[in-house]
Design a protein around this motif. Structure first.
Motif, PDB file in Angstrom:
ATOM      1  N   MET A 136      41.580  41.571  18.616  1.00  0.00           N
ATOM      2  CA  MET A 136      42.413  40.711  19.461  1.00  0.00           C
ATOM      3  C   MET A 136      41.167  39.590  19.880  1.00  0.00           C
ATOM      4  SD  MET A 136      43.174  41.270  23.656  1.00  0.00           S
ATOM      5  CE  MET A 136      42.747  43.061  23.339  1.00  0.00           C
ATOM      6  N   HIS A 137      41.813  38.331  19.868  1.00  0.00           N
ATOM      7  CA  HIS A 137      40.897  37.262  20.179  1.00  0.00           C
ATOM      8  C   HIS A 137      40.483  36.864  21.542  1.00  0.00           C
ATOM      9  CE1 HIS A 137      39.781  33.002  20.127  1.00  0.00           C
ATOM     10  NE2 HIS A 137      39.769  32.745  18.583  1.00  0.00           N
ATOM     11  N   GLU A 138      39.166  36.721  21.742  1.00  0.00           N
ATOM     12  CA  GLU A 138      38.523  36.479  22.834  1.00  0.00           C
ATOM     13  C   GLU A 138      39.188  35.518  23.876  1.00  0.00           C
ATOM     14  OE1 GLU A 138      36.278  38.650  24.511  1.00  0.00           O
ATOM     15  OE2 GLU A 138      36.444  39.781  22.464  1.00  0.00           O
ATOM     16  N   SER A 139      40.043  34.546  23.470  1.00  0.00           N
ATOM     17  CA  SER A 139      40.794  33.578  24.164  1.00  0.00           C
ATOM     18  C   SER A 139      41.957  34.237  25.085  1.00  0.00           C
ATOM     19  CB  SER A 139      41.001  32.359  23.494  1.00  0.00           C
ATOM     20  OG  SER A 139      42.050  32.746  22.476  1.00  0.00           O
ATOM     21  N   TYR A 140      42.539  35.364  24.204  1.00  0.00           N
ATOM     22  CA  TYR A 140      43.880  35.891  24.594  1.00  0.00           C
ATOM     23  C   TYR A 140      43.368  37.090  25.776  1.00  0.00           C
ATOM     24  CZ  TYR A 140      46.429  34.256  20.690  1.00  0.00           C
ATOM     25  OH  TYR A 140      47.215  33.410  19.808  1.00  0.00           O
ATOM     26  N   LYS A 141      42.297  37.510  25.664  1.00  0.00           N
ATOM     27  CA  LYS A 141      41.647  38.776  26.539  1.00  0.00           C
ATOM     28  C   LYS A 141      41.215  37.874  27.810  1.00  0.00           C
ATOM     29  CE  LYS A 141      39.258  42.189  24.234  1.00  0.00           C
ATOM     30  NZ  LYS A 141      37.983  42.685  23.759  1.00  0.00           N
ATOM     31  N   ALA A 142      40.782  36.671  27.900  1.00  0.00           N
ATOM     32  CA  ALA A 142      40.674  35.629  29.239  1.00  0.00           C
ATOM     33  C   ALA A 142      42.069  35.349  29.880  1.00  0.00           C
ATOM     34  CB  ALA A 142      39.787  34.491  28.852  1.00  0.00           C
ATOM     35  N   LEU A 143      43.065  35.260  29.191  1.00  0.00           N
ATOM     36  CA  LEU A 143      44.205  35.119  29.887  1.00  0.00           C
ATOM     37  C   LEU A 143      44.888  36.092  30.575  1.00  0.00           C
ATOM     38  CD1 LEU A 143      46.193  32.673  27.131  1.00  0.00           C
ATOM     39  CD2 LEU A 143      45.149  31.975  29.340  1.00  0.00           C
ATOM     40  N   ILE A 144      44.648  37.588  30.023  1.00  0.00           N
ATOM     41  CA  ILE A 144      45.306  38.743  30.626  1.00  0.00           C
ATOM     42  C   ILE A 144      45.037  38.738  31.994  1.00  0.00           C
ATOM     43  CG2 ILE A 144      45.289  41.244  30.615  1.00  0.00           C
ATOM     44  CD1 ILE A 144      46.370  39.511  28.141  1.00  0.00           C
ATOM     45  N   PRO A 145      44.126  38.461  32.745  1.00  0.00           N
ATOM     46  CA  PRO A 145      43.939  38.592  34.291  1.00  0.00           C
ATOM     47  C   PRO A 145      44.688  37.461  34.916  1.00  0.00           C
ATOM     48  CG  PRO A 145      41.836  38.437  33.403  1.00  0.00           C
ATOM     49  CD  PRO A 145      42.600  38.236  32.322  1.00  0.00           C
ATOM     50  N   LEU A 146      44.877  36.376  34.372  1.00  0.00           N
ATOM     51  CA  LEU A 146      45.800  35.319  34.988  1.00  0.00           C
ATOM     52  C   LEU A 146      47.541  35.585  34.828  1.00  0.00           C
ATOM     53  CD1 LEU A 146      43.888  32.215  33.438  1.00  0.00           C
ATOM     54  CD2 LEU A 146      43.684  33.236  35.478  1.00  0.00           C
ATOM     55  N   ILE A 147      47.700  36.511  33.780  1.00  0.00           N
ATOM     56  CA  ILE A 147      49.056  36.875  33.787  1.00  0.00           C
ATOM     57  C   ILE A 147      49.538  38.155  34.627  1.00  0.00           C
ATOM     58  CG2 ILE A 147      50.862  37.374  32.015  1.00  0.00           C
ATOM     59  CD1 ILE A 147      49.070  35.764  30.033  1.00  0.00           C
ATOM     60  N   LEU A 148      48.864  39.018  34.275  1.00  0.00           N
ATOM     61  CA  LEU A 148      48.818  40.385  34.921  1.00  0.00           C
ATOM     62  C   LEU A 148      48.599  40.467  36.344  1.00  0.00           C
ATOM     63  CD1 LEU A 148      48.662  42.599  31.986  1.00  0.00           C
ATOM     64  CD2 LEU A 148      50.861  41.688  32.751  1.00  0.00           C
ATOM     65  N   PRO A 149      49.094  41.421  37.366  1.00  0.00           N
ATOM     66  CA  PRO A 149      48.455  41.555  38.612  1.00  0.00           C
ATOM     67  C   PRO A 149      47.252  42.366  38.528  1.00  0.00           C
ATOM     68  CG  PRO A 149      50.966  42.460  38.441  1.00  0.00           C
ATOM     69  CD  PRO A 149      50.231  41.616  37.113  1.00  0.00           C
ATOM     70  N   GLU A 150      46.255  42.037  39.449  1.00  0.00           N
ATOM     71  CA  GLU A 150      44.990  42.532  39.226  1.00  0.00           C
ATOM     72  C   GLU A 150      44.971  44.099  39.253  1.00  0.00           C
ATOM     73  OE1 GLU A 150      42.611  42.278  43.107  1.00  0.00           O
ATOM     74  OE2 GLU A 150      42.852  40.237  42.463  1.00  0.00           O
ATOM     75  N   SER A 151      46.073  44.722  40.130  1.00  0.00           N
ATOM     76  CA  SER A 151      45.963  46.121  40.098  1.00  0.00           C
ATOM     77  C   SER A 151      46.569  46.967  39.304  1.00  0.00           C
ATOM     78  CB  SER A 151      46.955  46.263  41.620  1.00  0.00           C
ATOM     79  OG  SER A 151      48.214  45.906  41.365  1.00  0.00           O
ATOM     80  N   ILE A 152      47.013  46.250  38.093  1.00  0.00           N
ATOM     81  CA  ILE A 152      47.763  46.899  37.073  1.00  0.00           C
ATOM     82  C   ILE A 152      46.781  47.731  36.320  1.00  0.00           C
ATOM     83  CG2 ILE A 152      47.615  44.990  35.220  1.00  0.00           C
ATOM     84  CD1 ILE A 152      50.810  45.896  34.713  1.00  0.00           C
ATOM     85  N   GLU A 153      45.478  47.200  36.322  1.00  0.00           N
ATOM     86  CA  GLU A 153      44.462  47.915  35.404  1.00  0.00           C
ATOM     87  C   GLU A 153      44.024  49.500  35.973  1.00  0.00           C
ATOM     88  OE1 GLU A 153      40.666  45.547  36.838  1.00  0.00           O
ATOM     89  OE2 GLU A 153      41.596  44.783  35.100  1.00  0.00           O
ATOM     90  N   GLU A 154      44.422  49.558  37.134  1.00  0.00           N
ATOM     91  CA  GLU A 154      44.467  50.909  37.829  1.00  0.00           C
ATOM     92  C   GLU A 154      45.254  51.942  37.214  1.00  0.00           C
ATOM     93  OE1 GLU A 154      44.438  51.457  41.910  1.00  0.00           O
ATOM     94  OE2 GLU A 154      44.131  49.105  42.079  1.00  0.00           O
ATOM     95  N   TYR A 155      46.425  51.438  36.616  1.00  0.00           N
ATOM     96  CA  TYR A 155      47.444  52.431  36.222  1.00  0.00           C
ATOM     97  C   TYR A 155      47.599  52.068  34.417  1.00  0.00           C
ATOM     98  CZ  TYR A 155      47.890  52.738  41.071  1.00  0.00           C
ATOM     99  OH  TYR A 155      47.775  52.727  42.524  1.00  0.00           O
TER     100      TYR A 155
END
Length: 51
Positions: free
Chosen positions: A1-20
């Motif tokens: 996965m390209h690093e620039s896409y990884k950087a966008l993920i926290p801006l797109i998804l709610p922060e609590s989603i990584e708990e689940y």
């Protein structure tokens, strides 16, 4: 996965989603970005047992 896409993920998804959910893949197809998540079963079971 390209690093620039990884950087966008926290801006797109709610922060609590990584708990689940665990991010498994991000891919760009044509004009769309596809985000694939895998459910973290331990956390989901804890959520349901609280109710």
């Amino acid at each position: 996965m390209h690093e620039s896409y990884k950087a966008l993920i926290p801006l797109i998804l709610p922060e609590s989603i990584e708990e689940y959910f665990e991010l498994t893949e991000v891919e760009k197809k044509d004009a769309a970005i596809h985000i694939y998540l895998k459910e973290v079963k331990d956390q989901v079971q804890k959520l349901w047992s609280r109710e």
